[in-house]
Design an enzyme around this catalytic site. Sequence first.
Site, PDB file in Angstrom:
ATOM      1  N   TYR B 223       0.885  -1.164   0.000  1.00 37.50           N
ATOM      2  CA  TYR B 223       0.000   0.000   0.000  1.00 37.50           C
ATOM      3  C   TYR B 223       0.918   1.207   0.000  1.00 37.50           C
ATOM      4  O   TYR B 223       1.675   1.412   0.945  1.00 37.50           O
ATOM      5  CB  TYR B 223      -0.885   0.021   1.252  1.00 37.50           C
ATOM      6  CG  TYR B 223      -2.064  -0.934   1.167  1.00 37.50           C
ATOM      7  CD1 TYR B 223      -1.908  -2.291   1.442  1.00 37.50           C
ATOM      8  CD2 TYR B 223      -3.321  -0.471   0.810  1.00 37.50           C
ATOM      9  CE1 TYR B 223      -2.974  -3.165   1.366  1.00 37.50           C
ATOM     10  CE2 TYR B 223      -4.401  -1.341   0.730  1.00 37.50           C
ATOM     11  CZ  TYR B 223      -4.231  -2.677   1.007  1.00 37.50           C
ATOM     12  OH  TYR B 223      -5.287  -3.538   0.923  1.00 37.50           O
ATOM     13  N   HIS B 405     -17.889  -2.620   2.889  1.00 38.76           N
ATOM     14  CA  HIS B 405     -16.616  -2.789   3.591  1.00 38.76           C
ATOM     15  C   HIS B 405     -16.717  -3.767   4.758  1.00 38.76           C
ATOM     16  O   HIS B 405     -17.570  -3.630   5.631  1.00 38.76           O
ATOM     17  CB  HIS B 405     -16.135  -1.429   4.119  1.00 38.76           C
ATOM     18  CG  HIS B 405     -14.850  -1.511   4.881  1.00 38.76           C
ATOM     19  ND1 HIS B 405     -13.641  -1.781   4.271  1.00 38.76           N
ATOM     20  CD2 HIS B 405     -14.579  -1.386   6.203  1.00 38.76           C
ATOM     21  CE1 HIS B 405     -12.687  -1.808   5.184  1.00 38.76           C
ATOM     22  NE2 HIS B 405     -13.229  -1.569   6.359  1.00 38.76           N
TER      23      HIS B 405
END
Lengths: 610, 610
Positions: B223, B405
């Site tokens: 990330y 999510h």
Amino acid sequence: MQVPSPSTREAASMYGTVVAIFLVILVATLQSSAPPENPFPYQVPLDPEGSLELSWNVSDAQKTVHFQLLVQELKAGVLFGMSDRGELENADLVVLWTDGDRTYFGDAWSDQRGQIHLDSRQDYQLLRARRTPEGLSLIFKRPFDTCDPKDYLIEDGTVHLVYGVLEEPFRTLEAINTSGLQTGLQRVQLLKPSIPIPALPVDTHTMEIRTPDILIPGQLTTYWCHITELPDGFSRHHIVMYEPIVTKGNEALVHHMEVFQCAAQFETFPQFSGPCDSKMKPGRLNYCRHVLAAWALGAKAFYYPEEAGLAFGGHGSSRFLRLEVHYHNPLKIQGRRDSSGIRLHYTATLRRFDAGIMELGLVYSPVMAIPPRETAFVLTGYCTDKCTQLALPPLGIHIFASQLHTHLTGRKVVTVLVRDGREMEIVNRDDHYSPHFQEIRMLKKMVSVHPGDVLVTSCTYNTEDRELATVGGFGILEEMCVNYVHYYPQTQLELCKSTVDPGFLREYFHLVNRFNGEEVCTCPQASVPEQFATVPWNSFNRDVLRALYGFAPISMHCNKSSAVRFQGEWNRQPLPEIISKLEEPTSHCPASQDQSPSSHTVVNIGGGKG
Amino acid sequence: MQVPSPSTREAASMYGTVVAIFLVILVATLQSSAPPENPFPYQVPLDPEGSLELSWNVSDAQKTVHFQLLVQELKAGVLFGMSDRGELENADLVVLWTDGDRTYFGDAWSDQRGQIHLDSRQDYQLLRARRTPEGLSLIFKRPFDTCDPKDYLIEDGTVHLVYGVLEEPFRTLEAINTSGLQTGLQRVQLLKPSIPIPALPVDTHTMEIRTPDILIPGQLTTYWCHITELPDGFSRHHIVMYEPIVTKGNEALVHHMEVFQCAAQFETFPQFSGPCDSKMKPGRLNYCRHVLAAWALGAKAFYYPEEAGLAFGGHGSSRFLRLEVHYHNPLKIQGRRDSSGIRLHYTATLRRFDAGIMELGLVYSPVMAIPPRETAFVLTGYCTDKCTQLALPPLGIHIFASQLHTHLTGRKVVTVLVRDGREMEIVNRDDHYSPHFQEIRMLKKMVSVHPGDVLVTSCTYNTEDRELATVGGFGILEEMCVNYVHYYPQTQLELCKSTVDPGFLREYFHLVNRFNGEEVCTCPQASVPEQFATVPWNSFNRDVLRALYGFAPISMHCNKSSAVRFQGEWNRQPLPEIISKLEEPTSHCPASQDQSPSSHTVVNIGGGKG
């Protein structure tokens, strides 16, 4: 399975109505496929007057039932079929109807409003239709499983047959609604097991236990109790067969009959012949509960396996017998006399094994309860490995027949044999069980139970019409979950049943209290039925009760007789663990099928014998 | 639906193999049915090297997907298909294979051992196969729902695509087992909604938020965090569209990208460009969490509805932005440079409505927990009528997009709109949800939420590989159940979520203690995660937790920002009652179908452009 939308179905059915006019089949030419002589061994009257009579046979090889419907006085038509619990809605039907001009026969179904539709697949096949001196005889056949989702699946156990009478012609099938007809239901075991009939010993004698030419009361329900006794000095014999004796003309009234032996503890029992609920009935007759024989509508003779017989007579058993006959008289017919009963066939040459009866399922105790407004609540009773280990002979026992029993809210009953944690086979199962139709059924295949095996009996209840919890117990408004299994060789084990551990149930009431604040008092000093009566039946209390019964330890009754336990610790026993379930039988139906065009058949009803 | 037994299926498939030799179809003649120019607007690389590329389009009218599979270097064949969660077993496949002599194309399926079988119904239809300078191009189509139980049902939400490479010829299709092949999966939303693209304002400007020509680390997962800032004095604008910029050659590496705005409470944020989990990352960057834009693999440009835009810039908002790029590099390719990012299209001419983002579902709290070893445990969060009544404008809000999510054990997510106790419509649903593929999805149809409506968000978790309970929380091994809905007009309501009432959970632990004797200490002084960690997960404790979550009152977070609640009593709120459920969409598939003979197609792969 997917069901086509009503509109597709209706279109198909309309199409069928149109093409049928051109589809004249001379059904007489099909006669050759009718089965040979004495083709229909089983028989029941459908209506209370007996003017509609069904006979049938079962071909296990072809998985097909052949039916003969005899209509004494045909009006404008008749419908016959099957449904889940005997309702005329959502029923699988065959209909014989006339439009005033021609007569038609077709496979049909009724929707949830009772409206009849022609089935897009015609699975009932008409084999013969002819007038006989007794009335119109229709012979048709149907596979157990037609693979059509609109058709009833004929399974082992109870089948609810339905019928209706058409009083006037209908222009189309779709114009018929079952709600406007004279209709009714009859319960039978359609798929009788095909077991070879054992030969009877040459020294077989018979004894008839019958009502003494009584007057059937003109009321819906009568249980008639009649006391009779064995001859003085009657020695020990084996019952090897018994069969019903039904007074001619009363076939539609006599619903079921049972012969019980009285308890040996009393020297004598008073004479009595009258309704079982009569105030005049001597209380001692309540001690006549040991079943010797039982018959219900549609059943034939009951044969013991060649190697076993049911002992009666002789030292240590009572000479007194109680016959109980259930008369079902919905038309409240008056003045009918009856001498129905059961004919016992017995021999003095004792067979190798004594047969016995064992009670499986739940103890009659209020700790097992069903919340109100449940459509399918399951209670389960266990006969544990510890008990069978202790009580069964090393070679085990062989169960050959079974009688399922619940009170009014019972809808399904099943007993499964579990060995080493694995479900092995079904002992008996009835997915359309009715408390109004309890018969002793021969098993298709004997089930052997070894020491260490577990027997799991589950009952499914419907309490939609109850406002309070239904607790276990003897009362007709209380519930039972029992399978009386008939087996040999006889053992001392008479009763192998369970309940939830009462301590865990106390924890449940405690929890109900904690979760519902001060509003509810399920006070510990109250009785279990009182405590159940005060539970507020929200989703949590229902779910937790279900979870409790599926988890809590059990208290076992592993008893020699109803009061004497085998030695051992029977409280707080672990719930038997089941690590593998039986697979549901896979359907033989193809995943996708030809959509055969819908049609019904125009029927030529010839006179005479042709 | 019923599935034919393997033997029937195998027989059909063998039959197909035989007849195929005689079934030479010149697929080139079918070209005319290929769709017109720019026919495949959506595109994903399937494998990490990008040597297999899928493009597709969706016809809502025909309920059909057209696929183009581009195979850069064809070896002996390729397989492509779909499965529940990306496994190569029980997958619905098309296979292009050669026996060394001819090349075949067929609709196939893999069984639970990965063995491939020809499908008895050929529902993938090959439209064109030809060699192009880029490789072999196969064009084929398939209905969303083929009505074949062996085929995958293409639904809204995530679809797990699978592929495999055949390195050598196979004599028959049945000789192929997916376990021996180079295979992989790719997640996409296959059924992109067909929404007309709103026109952009004439004064639209663009701003590119990109990584500064970085070196992608040669590891599986990175990330990358990159801080950038808006120009000094950048006034309030509306973002009206954004689109991905993916560096050419890295299409298979860039998995998803998000742009976050930092918190206005801090004057300034430090510069940073590096892995988000780097020890060097300034802690303050954790305050950059307000989503401005999000993109994931397979997604195209995101357009705001014509009447709304997402405000950024101006007084009261931070000038600092954080770009996060997820590089997925399973081949651990080294030395690849990247400048991917997101291009924001914005206008100074503010649209009528500000768009907003609202969080629905469960509060991040350990009181909501999933027992271990569950395959499909459901947790549900509520946005109650009381909260929407208070916080929504009289005319309501309009939800146009949604991002689901959960953390690692999430398998399904759904949000349903409930009005007056009745389920009205699905806001967003993903039955093949993967925590590894979270994108903002435009809704097919905007959903209007009125004051007094209820929004119910349910997540299904799989904890088969966990040994302890999984509690709610921020940690990656804890769980969430959230739907970020994008809507307008913006309101103060940022968060409308719930948890079970903590007092009722305390009762649960108390009950676990009582029912498990002295063995367990779920001591009241312990924290909730500690208490959950000591629960013995027997059937009772699981069932009661499930019952508790389905019954106990809830604690509501009806918040203006994550810390500020609307005024009112939000504890011990009643669980919203749902009196009627949405009906499952009825299948268009007929109850019974023609069994079309099984066959595959012999393919002529011509060279050139023809």
